[in-house]
Design an enzyme around this catalytic site. Structure first.
Site, short mmCIF file in Angstrom:
data_model
loop_
_atom_site.label_atom_id
_atom_site.label_comp_id
_atom_site.label_asym_id
_atom_site.label_seq_id
_atom_site.Cartn_x
_atom_site.Cartn_y
_atom_site.Cartn_z
CG ASP A 2 17.53 38.43 19.02
OD1 ASP A 2 16.88 37.99 19.99
OD2 ASP A 2 17.37 39.56 18.54
CE LYS A 19 21.23 35.80 25.65
NZ LYS A 19 21.11 36.72 24.56
CE LYS A 66 22.96 23.82 19.84
NZ LYS A 66 23.27 23.33 18.52
N GLY A 103 13.38 36.96 24.86
CA GLY A 103 12.40 35.97 24.41
C GLY A 103 13.11 34.69 24.02
CG HIS A 104 13.85 31.76 26.38
ND1 HIS A 104 14.28 32.72 27.25
CD2 HIS A 104 13.05 30.94 27.08
CE1 HIS A 104 13.77 32.49 28.44
NE2 HIS A 104 13.01 31.41 28.36
CB THR A 151 10.61 44.81 23.57
OG1 THR A 151 10.89 45.17 24.92
CG2 THR A 151 11.87 44.30 22.91
CD GLN A 205 17.81 42.15 26.99
OE1 GLN A 205 18.31 42.23 28.09
NE2 GLN A 205 16.60 41.70 26.81
CB THR A 237 8.75 42.72 18.55
OG1 THR A 237 9.94 42.31 17.85
CG2 THR A 237 9.13 43.40 19.84
NE ARG A 265 15.58 38.13 16.22
CZ ARG A 265 15.47 36.86 16.55
NH1 ARG A 265 16.13 35.93 15.88
NH2 ARG A 265 14.71 36.50 17.57
CG ASP A 275 22.49 25.55 10.58
OD1 ASP A 275 22.93 26.22 11.54
OD2 ASP A 275 21.28 25.36 10.39
N GLY A 335 23.26 23.53 14.05
CA GLY A 335 21.81 23.35 13.91
C GLY A 335 21.16 23.63 15.24
P1 IMP Z 1 14.00 47.58 25.39
O1 IMP Z 1 14.91 46.62 26.03
O2 IMP Z 1 12.60 47.07 25.21
O3 IMP Z 1 14.03 48.93 26.06
O4 IMP Z 1 14.52 47.85 23.89
C1 IMP Z 1 15.73 48.58 23.62
C2 IMP Z 1 16.46 47.98 22.43
O5 IMP Z 1 16.96 46.70 22.77
C3 IMP Z 1 15.59 47.79 21.19
O6 IMP Z 1 16.37 48.02 20.04
C4 IMP Z 1 15.20 46.32 21.26
O7 IMP Z 1 14.91 45.76 20.01
C5 IMP Z 1 16.48 45.73 21.84
N1 IMP Z 1 16.26 44.48 22.56
C6 IMP Z 1 15.76 44.32 23.80
N2 IMP Z 1 15.71 43.02 24.13
C7 IMP Z 1 16.22 42.34 23.09
C8 IMP Z 1 16.47 40.94 22.85
O8 IMP Z 1 16.23 40.06 23.69
N3 IMP Z 1 17.02 40.66 21.63
C9 IMP Z 1 17.32 41.61 20.71
N4 IMP Z 1 17.11 42.90 20.90
C10 IMP Z 1 16.56 43.27 22.08
#
Ligand code: IMP
Length: 502
Positions: free
Chosen positions: A25, A28, A30, A52-53, A141, A256, A366, A370, A397, A492
């Site tokens: 998060d 990336k 952007k 997720g993006h 997730t 990730q 989700t 955060r 910013d 930004g």
């Molecule tokens: P999983 O990948 O769903 O098994 O989650 C394992 C851990 O990785 C959890 O703490 C999630 O919140 C974190 N996680 C998985 N994907 C992301 C992501 O894209 N961004 C931030 N945290 C992530």
């Protein structure tokens, strides 16, 4: 951002990877978007629908989990790849493709690795029932990521290509389910039934009262997915290798972050794939040394983490962790309960809420808040061993209004005596590089350096010369202290709001 500026920024590199040096998060997306005009291939090689993006289509924002960020760059010859190292959930993919279809957009440029790991309903079910055990929660997730990679390494997994061969699929599915059923019979059948009703586990379509899973329904659904996706399934490893040999521009999109990597991250509070540049290269059929430039994204000067696990610089500490990990808390809940929380709030918990709000730090996958903390240099010093020295600082910013910026320069260990190899770690020991062992991390107190904030908006600034001195001082401090080169900063969310190092 002109093509010339991007060419100058990338130098002679033809294979560029964008990965995250933190817990994901970091923005990336952007940078992948910014560089996707330059690229001939945009490829993902790790993770799955847990990422997720946000992609803007017309005046609407859509959240995509699986499909690479470059999907809308449908110019001739440019392809998007979901590589062999990924966990591929055909349900999620079909849902995302339907969004594109509805918007009248084509996705003829998408290729899916025949040997990506196939997510099945039982993976989502196992992930979710395990998370329902309060004691062992990771805060996943719920997308089945842990179980699908576990099956892969246990040699009982399925691949994307299996969907295209119904008899092979049926045989492998039955073998795969056998052991899962033994595990699931130990859970309350009502919990299992409820989980199977979740839309990500088929919305009840795969539930069977006696057998738990309706195998015929799974086979039928995956036959349909296969028929829909078949034209996109290919040997993408060879395709990417060939394009590299032809001198094409390859952009690798990480998922990730290093600290969430199962191999190098803060285990066990990690995802189940390796999120490093090494795994990313391998997950698209390349070698790590094929990557000419690896850009390690670092959110600054705060950082975030989603889910459970130690976070030494968390603003508001345990109170923040407990709040963010309480199920059902959303942006709206926070706005209602803490309408005045501010980035300068004297109460750390509320300051954390203020920074979260300023940075819109709510999970794309989700919706969870955060957890927010200050930039942690011991973790950056550790993480950069895997990505290299080239970093990009993002979201600068967000702290425009912050009067004091804190940076963690070291930890002081404060736990019980702990045997770490030949060394006994005792309370009071200073650590400059993080040890990603939960037993250690959970007892590390941050040592901070404090800096005056710049307290003016920086989003309209387009060159280093314009940036406030206070901000440049902190950047230089981070470069010196963590031994990194800041190659670009993001001021930004828009493409233009990027300053490349001169
Ligand atoms: P999983 O990948 O769903 O098994 O989650 C394992 C851990 O990785 C959890 O703490 C999630 O919140 C974190 N996680 C998985 N994907 C992301 C992501 O894209 N961004 C931030 N945290 C992530």
């Amino acid at each position: 951002m002109s093509g010339e500026a991007i060419k100058k920024f990338l130098g002679n590199a033809t294979t560029v990877a964008v990965v995250c040096n933190q817990w994901g998060d970091t923005g990336k997306g952007k940078f992948v978007d910014l560089l996707s005009g330059w690229a001939d291939v945009i490829a993902r090689g790790t993770g799955g629908a847990n990422a997720g993006h946000t992609i803007r289509i017309g005046d609407r924002q859509h959240i995509f989990h699986l499909i690479p960020s470059g999907i809308l760059r449908d110019t001739e010859g440019k392809i998007n790849v979901i590589g062999s190292g990924t966990a591929f959930d055909p349900r999620a993919a079909c849902e995302e493709l339907a969004v594109l279809e509805k918007a009248g957009l084509s996705y003829g440029n998408l290729r899916i690795a025949h040997n990506a790991r196939l997510v099945l309903p039982q993976h989502v079910v196992l992930d979710r029932v395990r998370e329902s055990n309060a004691g062992g929660r990771v805060g996943t997730t719920g997308r089945g990521i842990g179980p699908v990679y576990a099956d892969h390494y246990a040699r009982v997994g399925l691949f994307v290509n299996d969907m295209l061969n119904p008899e092979v699929f049926a045989r492998k599915l039955k073998q795969n389910l056998r052991e899962k059923l033994t595990i699931l019979r130990n859970y309350d059948p009502e919990v299992v039934r409820r989980v199977l009703e979740h839309p990500h586990a088929g919305g009840g379509r795969f539930w069977n009262k006696e057998a738990i899973f309706d195998t015929a329904a799974i086979m039928e659904a995956y036959r349909e997915y296969g028929a829909r996706l078949r034209v996109m399934v290919a040997d993408t490893d060879s395709m990417v290798r060939t394009m590299r040999e032809q001198g094409k521009h390859i952009l690798l999109e990480g998922a990730q972050g290093n600290l969430l990597s199962v191999d190098i991250g803060t285990y066990p509070y990690v995802t189940s794939s390796d999120a490093s540049v090494r795994a990313l290269a391998q997950g698209v059929g390349l070698r790590e040394r094929d990557v000419d430039l690896a850009l390690g994204i670092v959110k600054a000067f705060y950082m975030t983490r989603v889910g459970e696990g130690p976070f030494p610089t968390e603003i508001g500490g345990a109170e923040s962790a407990a709040w963010c990990n309480t199920s059902g808390i959303t942006k709206a809940t926070e706005e209602e309960q803490f309408p005045d929380a501010d980035v300068n709030d004297a109460v750390p918990f509320r300051q954390g809420v203020g920074i979260r709000r300023a940075g819109a730090e709510y999970g794309a996958t989700t919706g969870r808040p955060r957890r927010v903390g200050w930039l942690d240099l011991p973790l950056l010093r550790y993480s950069k061993h895997y990505t290299g020295q080239e970093v990009v600082l993002t979201k600068l910013d967000v702290l425009d209004a912050c009067k004091e910026i804190k940076i963690c320069t070291a930890y002081e260990y404060g736990g019980p005596d702990y045997q770490f190899g030949a060394e006994t770690l005792r309370a009071g020991k200073k650590l400059e590089v993080a040890v990603p062992d939960t037993e250690v991390m959970a007892h590390c107190a941050p040592v901070y350096a404090a800096f005056p904030g710049w307290c003016i908006p920086i989003r309209s600034m387009r060159s280093h010369r314009e940036l406030p001195k206070q901000l440049l001082d902190i950047i230089r401090f981070v470069e010196r202290e963590a031994d990194v080169h800041v190659r670009a900063v993001s001021v930004g969310p828009d493409r233009e709001e990027t300053i490349f190092a001169g």
